[in-house]
Write a protein that holds these residues in place. Structure first.
Motif, PDB file in Angstrom:
ATOM      1  N   LYS A  26     -10.494  -7.790  -2.316  1.00 11.08           N
ATOM      2  CA  LYS A  26     -10.030  -6.780  -3.272  1.00 11.08           C
ATOM      3  C   LYS A  26     -10.610  -5.410  -2.938  1.00 11.08           C
ATOM      4  O   LYS A  26      -9.903  -4.399  -2.972  1.00 11.08           O
ATOM      5  N   ASN A  27     -11.898  -5.367  -2.600  1.00  8.23           N
ATOM      6  CA  ASN A  27     -12.529  -4.096  -2.229  1.00  8.23           C
ATOM      7  C   ASN A  27     -11.882  -3.497  -0.984  1.00  8.23           C
ATOM      8  O   ASN A  27     -11.673  -2.286  -0.906  1.00  8.23           O
ATOM      9  N   GLN A  32      -8.001   0.599   1.276  1.00  7.57           N
ATOM     10  CA  GLN A  32      -6.773   0.884   2.015  1.00  7.57           C
ATOM     11  C   GLN A  32      -5.694   1.499   1.130  1.00  7.57           C
ATOM     12  O   GLN A  32      -4.638   1.890   1.613  1.00  7.57           O
ATOM     13  N   GLY A  33      -5.955   1.551  -0.175  1.00  6.51           N
ATOM     14  CA  GLY A  33      -4.988   2.125  -1.095  1.00  6.51           C
ATOM     15  C   GLY A  33      -3.833   1.187  -1.408  1.00  6.51           C
ATOM     16  O   GLY A  33      -2.748   1.637  -1.775  1.00  6.51           O
TER      17      GLY A  33
END
Length: 64
Positions: A26-27, A32-33
């Motif tokens: 998730k991070n 990466q947007g």
């Protein structure tokens, strides 16, 4: 047609590893947007999954 359900049985250590890996993924997606909705759903499902006790029988008589 109904979707096939899959069941995954893990112990507490494996559950912890799964959750940590999903949080790391998730991070990376956030950096990466990209959208994190599917990962958020998995984290929610794993963290709220019911605990089911299973009895394991070893046929050879040895306890591991």
């Amino acid at each position: 047609m109904r979707e096939k359900l899959n069941h995954l049985y893990v112990d507490s250590k494996e559950k912890t590893i799964l959750l940590l890996s999903l949080v790391e993924l998730k991070n990376q997606l956030i950096q990466q947007g990209r959208y994190t909705d599917p990962v958020d759903e998995l984290i929610f499902k794993i963290s709220n999954a019911p605990i089911k006790k299973l009895k394991v029988v070893i046929s050879c008589g040895e306890v591991i």
